[in-house]
Design a protein around this motif. Structure first.
Motif, PDB file in Angstrom:
ATOM      1  N   HIS A  19      -8.617  -5.820   0.336  1.00 27.55           N
ATOM      2  CA  HIS A  19      -7.510  -5.795  -0.621  1.00 27.55           C
ATOM      3  C   HIS A  19      -8.019  -5.969  -2.053  1.00 27.55           C
ATOM      4  N   TYR A  43      -7.258   4.264   4.954  1.00 26.38           N
ATOM      5  CA  TYR A  43      -7.511   2.849   4.688  1.00 26.38           C
ATOM      6  C   TYR A  43      -7.084   1.990   5.866  1.00 26.38           C
ATOM      7  N   LEU A  58      -1.007   3.570  -2.843  1.00 28.29           N
ATOM      8  CA  LEU A  58      -2.023   4.499  -2.322  1.00 28.29           C
ATOM      9  C   LEU A  58      -1.388   5.813  -1.897  1.00 28.29           C
ATOM     10  N   ARG A 107      -3.987   6.163   2.169  1.00 31.26           N
ATOM     11  CA  ARG A 107      -3.363   5.013   2.818  1.00 31.26           C
ATOM     12  C   ARG A 107      -3.612   5.025   4.323  1.00 31.26           C
ATOM     13  N   THR A 158       0.818  -1.224   0.000  1.00 32.53           N
ATOM     14  CA  THR A 158       0.000   0.000   0.000  1.00 32.53           C
ATOM     15  C   THR A 158       0.849   1.271   0.000  1.00 32.53           C
ATOM     16  N   LEU A 197      -7.073  -2.770  -3.731  1.00 32.23           N
ATOM     17  CA  LEU A 197      -5.800  -3.036  -4.403  1.00 32.23           C
ATOM     18  C   LEU A 197      -5.936  -3.946  -5.624  1.00 32.23           C
TER      19      LEU A 197
END
Length: 265
Positions: A110, A57, A49, A54, A45, A114
């Protein structure tokens, strides 16, 4: 007190959660952990991010996964312990079971944030999450063990509220009315006074409700009058309540909060 002592495991878990949620130090710890993890950016991350996203999150991840793991672990461990399992084993089982939804939650996040394949990520995360949940459970239990010591109750706490005289009428006259403890035995409870004991056809839950603040339920099989309690300690890793005559009774995980309240000065 009686309401707490007689609640189901689900209600007790929610009560524990409300108590924890009201502690500022708890939230400060969670936020600090989220900030530290967000700044370091694990699991890729850091590069994928922006810093603000980040941190947000990981704050969300830390809070959501902690609560999910805590509630599941407490509920499973309480259920296992109330079924007669060793407290240390029930704690480990609760932590391992909690690792499953926590892993699923992380893998789901995730996948959304992501764009990582869910099942591959879940398989990769599960061993790490299991180790973390076991470690946190052991640390929490260790802190509880080190902080537990025999306590002397004040006279006000020892006295408790006047019990329902109608329930005490069930006791044979020769046993008096100085009730000390109740033990569940099938469809009966074994009632012990300072003069002896007898069997009464009722449930422990009904008896504890009728007796109200006169005592506290400490286990699915045990209820104790407040005036008989002298302290709380851990014996060979297992929590026990100590009575005035030295008798030690097991304390179920879902009843510890009620006992702590009874021991408060």
């Amino acid at each position: 007190m009686a309401k707490v002592a007689n609640n189901s495991i689900v209600s007790e878990v929610l009560s524990e959660a409300r108590e924890l949620a009201g502690q500022r130090r708890f939230w400060l710890t969670l936020v600090t952990a989220g900030l530290v993890i967000g700044l370091t950016g694990p699991f890729g991350t850091y590069d994928t991010l922006p810093v603000v996203v980040r941190i947000g999150y990981w704050l969300a991840v830390v809070c959501l996964t902690y609560w999910l793991g805590y509630l599941v672990s407490f509920a499973v461990a309480s259920l296992a312990e109330d079924r007669g399992m060793d407290p240390r084993l029930s704690l480990a089982i609760g932590a391992l079971v909690a690792a499953l939804p926590v892993t699923a939650g992380l893998a789901g996040l995730h996948m959304l944030v992501l764009d990582v394949p869910f099942w591959a990520d879940a398989k990769r995360l599960l061993p790490y999450v299991a180790i973390i949940t076991l470690t946190l459970a052991a640390l929490s239990e260790g802190l509880a063990n080190s902080g537990a010591h025999p306590a002397t109750l004040t006279k006000a706490k020892l006295a408790g509220a006047a019990p329902d005289s109608a329930w005490l009428d069930e006791l044979p006259a020769h046993l008096g009315r100085e009730l000390i403890l109740l033990q569940a035995q099938d469809h009966y409870v074994r009632a012990r006074t300072d003069r002896g004991e007898t069997l009464i056809r009722t449930t422990l839950q009904d008896a504890a409700r009728d007796l109200g603040d006169y005592g506290v339920r400490v286990h699915r099989s045990w209820w104790v009058a407040r005036h008989a309690i002298r302290g709380f300690r851990y014996r060979a890793g297992m929590p026990v309540v100590v009575l005035h005559d030295g008798l030690e009774l097991p304390v179920g995980r879902s009843y510890r909060r009620a006992l702590r309240q009874a021991l408060e000065p």
